[in-house]
Design a protein around this motif. Structure first.
Motif, mmCIF file in Angstrom:
data_model
loop_
_atom_site.group_PDB
_atom_site.id
_atom_site.type_symbol
_atom_site.label_atom_id
_atom_site.label_comp_id
_atom_site.label_asym_id
_atom_site.label_seq_id
_atom_site.Cartn_x
_atom_site.Cartn_y
_atom_site.Cartn_z
ATOM 1 N N ASN A 1 0.859 -1.175 0.000
ATOM 2 C CA ASN A 1 0.000 0.000 0.000
ATOM 3 C C ASN A 1 0.898 1.228 0.000
ATOM 4 O OD1 ASN A 1 -1.812 2.062 0.367
ATOM 5 N ND2 ASN A 1 -2.676 1.283 2.276
ATOM 6 N N VAL A 2 1.275 1.710 -1.176
ATOM 7 C CA VAL A 2 2.243 2.792 -1.246
ATOM 8 C C VAL A 2 1.682 4.115 -0.743
ATOM 9 C CG1 VAL A 2 3.613 1.752 -3.091
ATOM 10 C CG2 VAL A 2 1.666 3.195 -3.677
ATOM 11 N N SER A 3 0.346 4.225 -0.641
ATOM 12 C CA SER A 3 -0.230 5.468 -0.123
ATOM 13 C C SER A 3 0.153 5.690 1.332
ATOM 14 C CB SER A 3 -1.756 5.455 -0.266
ATOM 15 O OG SER A 3 -2.344 4.475 0.572
ATOM 16 N N ALA A 4 0.538 4.599 2.033
ATOM 17 C CA ALA A 4 0.913 4.698 3.442
ATOM 18 C C ALA A 4 2.423 4.735 3.641
ATOM 19 C CB ALA A 4 0.323 3.518 4.219
ATOM 20 N N LEU A 5 3.166 4.899 2.549
ATOM 21 C CA LEU A 5 4.626 4.940 2.631
ATOM 22 C C LEU A 5 5.073 6.137 3.474
ATOM 23 C CD1 LEU A 5 6.770 3.116 1.160
ATOM 24 C CD2 LEU A 5 7.059 5.004 -0.450
ATOM 25 N N GLN A 6 6.066 5.909 4.336
ATOM 26 C CA GLN A 6 6.592 7.014 5.134
ATOM 27 C C GLN A 6 7.198 8.080 4.216
ATOM 28 O OE1 GLN A 6 8.723 5.555 8.940
ATOM 29 N NE2 GLN A 6 8.664 3.738 7.620
ATOM 30 N N ALA B 1 7.719 5.228 -6.154
ATOM 31 C CA ALA B 1 6.776 5.894 -5.250
ATOM 32 C C ALA B 1 7.537 6.561 -4.113
ATOM 33 C CB ALA B 1 5.770 4.896 -4.685
ATOM 34 N N SER B 2 7.144 7.808 -3.789
ATOM 35 C CA SER B 2 7.760 8.525 -2.688
ATOM 36 C C SER B 2 7.056 9.855 -2.474
ATOM 37 C CB SER B 2 9.241 8.788 -2.970
ATOM 38 O OG SER B 2 9.829 9.531 -1.921
ATOM 39 N N ALA B 3 7.209 10.407 -1.271
ATOM 40 C CA ALA B 3 6.784 11.779 -1.000
ATOM 41 C C ALA B 3 7.992 12.705 -1.052
ATOM 42 C CB ALA B 3 6.135 11.881 0.372
ATOM 43 N N TRP B 4 9.159 12.134 -1.371
ATOM 44 C CA TRP B 4 10.413 12.878 -1.456
ATOM 45 C C TRP B 4 10.726 13.653 -0.182
ATOM 46 C CZ3 TRP B 4 13.863 10.902 -3.895
ATOM 47 C CH2 TRP B 4 13.656 10.310 -5.141
ATOM 48 N N GLY B 5 10.616 12.915 0.934
ATOM 49 C CA GLY B 5 11.084 13.454 2.198
ATOM 50 C C GLY B 5 10.204 14.534 2.772
ATOM 51 N N GLY B 6 8.994 14.690 2.264
ATOM 52 C CA GLY B 6 8.097 15.694 2.808
ATOM 53 C C GLY B 6 8.133 17.008 2.074
ATOM 54 N N GLY B 7 8.886 17.093 0.979
ATOM 55 C CA GLY B 7 8.872 18.332 0.207
ATOM 56 C C GLY B 7 10.241 18.951 0.065
ATOM 57 N N GLY B 8 10.303 20.025 -0.715
ATOM 58 C CA GLY B 8 11.572 20.663 -0.999
ATOM 59 C C GLY B 8 12.099 21.477 0.163
ATOM 60 N N TRP C 1 4.267 16.723 1.733
ATOM 61 C CA TRP C 1 3.798 16.387 0.399
ATOM 62 C C TRP C 1 3.220 14.982 0.396
ATOM 63 C CZ3 TRP C 1 7.804 18.229 -3.795
ATOM 64 C CH2 TRP C 1 7.883 19.623 -3.752
ATOM 65 N N PRO C 2 2.212 14.723 -0.424
ATOM 66 C CA PRO C 2 1.644 13.368 -0.484
ATOM 67 C C PRO C 2 2.571 12.415 -1.231
ATOM 68 C CG PRO C 2 0.641 14.753 -2.158
ATOM 69 C CD PRO C 2 1.515 15.657 -1.333
ATOM 70 N N VAL C 3 2.400 11.149 -0.950
ATOM 71 C CA VAL C 3 3.125 10.130 -1.698
ATOM 72 C C VAL C 3 2.521 10.043 -3.099
ATOM 73 C CG1 VAL C 3 3.743 7.687 -1.830
ATOM 74 C CG2 VAL C 3 3.619 8.838 0.394
ATOM 75 N N THR C 4 3.358 10.010 -4.110
ATOM 76 C CA THR C 4 2.902 9.830 -5.489
ATOM 77 C C THR C 4 3.715 8.719 -6.137
ATOM 78 O OG1 THR C 4 4.446 11.504 -6.328
ATOM 79 C CG2 THR C 4 2.209 12.240 -5.761
ATOM 80 N N GLN C 5 3.161 8.184 -7.221
ATOM 81 C CA GLN C 5 3.938 7.269 -8.056
ATOM 82 C C GLN C 5 4.298 7.994 -9.340
ATOM 83 O OE1 GLN C 5 1.830 3.215 -7.936
ATOM 84 N NE2 GLN C 5 3.940 2.775 -7.430
ATOM 85 N N GLY C 6 5.298 7.462 -10.041
ATOM 86 C CA GLY C 6 5.761 8.147 -11.234
ATOM 87 C C GLY C 6 6.052 7.215 -12.396
ATOM 88 N N PHE D 1 1.473 10.707 -10.363
ATOM 89 C CA PHE D 1 0.034 10.555 -10.212
ATOM 90 C C PHE D 1 -0.277 10.038 -8.808
ATOM 91 C CE2 PHE D 1 1.946 6.907 -12.259
ATOM 92 C CZ PHE D 1 1.437 5.807 -11.600
ATOM 93 N N PRO D 2 -1.487 10.276 -8.310
ATOM 94 C CA PRO D 2 -1.829 9.869 -6.945
ATOM 95 C C PRO D 2 -1.733 8.357 -6.762
ATOM 96 C CG PRO D 2 -3.433 11.439 -7.802
ATOM 97 C CD PRO D 2 -2.570 11.041 -8.954
ATOM 98 N N THR D 3 -1.365 7.966 -5.566
ATOM 99 C CA THR D 3 -1.281 6.543 -5.265
ATOM 100 C C THR D 3 -2.672 5.977 -5.006
ATOM 101 O OG1 THR D 3 -0.976 7.026 -2.923
ATOM 102 C CG2 THR D 3 1.015 6.760 -4.270
ATOM 103 N N THR D 4 -2.752 4.676 -5.016
ATOM 104 C CA THR D 4 -3.993 3.975 -4.715
ATOM 105 C C THR D 4 -3.843 3.245 -3.394
ATOM 106 O OG1 THR D 4 -5.471 2.199 -5.450
ATOM 107 C CG2 THR D 4 -3.162 1.991 -6.036
#
Length: 379
Positions: free
Chosen positions: A137-142, A169-176, A182-187, A207-210
């Motif tokens: 469940n990548v939407s719950a990724l830290q 998939a990542s939120a990239w550490g919470g943003g710049g 930032w939300p977790v997204t896939q690419g 795009f948004p994760t599921t």
């Protein structure tokens, strides 16, 4: 997508130059054999899969284990992109009775996270169809964690490493900026030249994760074209979550790329990378099929060669599902706008020969163009 890193690796393994990448290494075959030898010397005997799979014609040199027809190496060397450079081969399971491989992100002391990575020992997969099915469940990724889902990587292809990311998939550490959320997204995307701006040296669509625990991802890699697909569930009959097509001269060209999967911690932006909690991803499947060749007969032309009459292109029987396009020629020069299956002869055609080109395309196949023989001069 991953960030610029400098890798720290054992002396006999190549050092990754500063660049964009996941630092997925892709050591040469000899280095992999040396690596395997080191594992054996340390008592880590490569395990064999419980599920027997027919090996590919070119599975790559022997690594840590066999899986889905190819040989794979568990990463045991340190370096980027992991926050503290730590990767633990124990964080990668050999295939279980179901043929699944599990990657774990561990933090045994609570302040020293260790990532996980596998890479194919084969180099140079090339154009074709790549797919993987993943349970996570990548939407719950830290927010500090990066799930480096299936990607290609060629460490000799500096500065972009011909990296193609199918489902990272990542939120990239919470943003710049520190503390951003930032939300977790896939690419879907690729990096051809990390020094060039988006659209030139790289291209990425997020795009948004599921919340679906199981997702299936597929990549069609063709000359100058990439098609990415992400589905909910197992296989390609579930909901299509995202389809991305990227085309152009900067699409990576196959060379010595290997296939990688990794799970690691990024130190950029907000969050607390030192104290992340353990994470687990189960890779249920991987497959690769080289780009197939279309059945492409030589077309013919029917009709009377007199101005005012209509000629018809007869393409013959191509591979089922092939999309056909046409281009007509007058004495070897393309006729502007003459791109239908039929062509009406004009006065300007008198005295010239006519031929037609038929181009067939189908996802997962090499695009092919076939030309008819030239006709006699038009009356």
């Amino acid at each position: 997508m991953s960030r610029t890193v400098n890798a720290l690796v054992p002396k006999k393994l190549p050092v990754l130059p500063p660049g964009r990448g996941h630092w997925a290494t892709g050591p040469r075959a000899l280095s992999l054999l040396l690596a395997a030898g080191l594992c054996l010397a340390m008592g880590a005997i490569p395990a064999r899969a419980a599920v027997t799979v027919q090996m590919a014609e070119d599975p790559g040199p022997v690594g840590s284990f066999e899986w889905k027809g190819f040989n794979w190496q568990k990463r045991f060397w340190s370096g980027g992109p992991q926050f503290n450079g730590a990767f633990d081969p124990a964080n990668v399971s050999s295939p279980d009775a179901n043929g699944y491989v599990t990657l774990k992100l561990s933090n045994p002391t609570g302040s020293a996270p260790a990532g996980a990575e596998i890479q194919s020992t084969r180099e140079g997969f090339g154009y074709g169809t790549y797919s993987t099915t993943v349970a996570k469940n990548v939407s719950a990724l830290q927010p500090e964690v990066v799930w480096g889902c299936l990607f290609t990587y060629d460490p000799e292809a500096d500065p972009g490493y011909n990296e193609i990311d199918l489902c990272e998939a990542s939120a990239w550490g919470g943003g710049g900026a520190y503390g951003e959320n930032w939300p977790v997204t896939q690419g879907h995307g690729y990096w051809f030249d990390a020094l060039l701006p988006p659209g030139e040296g790289n291209s990425t669509i997020t795009f948004p994760t599921t919340t679906n625990v199981v997702t299936t991802h597929r990549l069609f890699w063709e000359p100058s074209k990439l098609t990415f697909e992400t589905y909910a569930g197992t296989g390609f009959t579930g909901t299509l979550l995202k389809r991305t097509v990227m085309q152009g001269a900067t699409v990576p060209i196959p060379a010595k790329e290997a296939v990688h999967f990794n799970l690691w911690v990024t130190g950029g932006g907000g969050g607390d990378p030192l104290h992340v909690a353990p994470e687990t991803v189960v890779i249920r499947d991987f497959s690769y099929a080289p780009l197939s060749t279309l059945t492409a007969p030589t077309p013919t032309i029917s009709g009377t060669l007199i101005t005012g009459n209509t000629l018809t292109a007869n393409p013959g029987t191509w591979t089922s599902g092939t999309t056909l396009k046409y281009q007509w020629y007058r004495s070897g020069a393309a006729i502007s706008g003459a791109t239908a299956k039929t062509y009406k002869l004009a006065a300007i055609d008198a005295g010239d020969t006519i031929k037609v080109r038929v181009t067939g395309s189908k996802t997962g196949y090499t695009t092919v163009s076939k030309y008819s023989a030239a006709t006699a001069p038009v009356s």
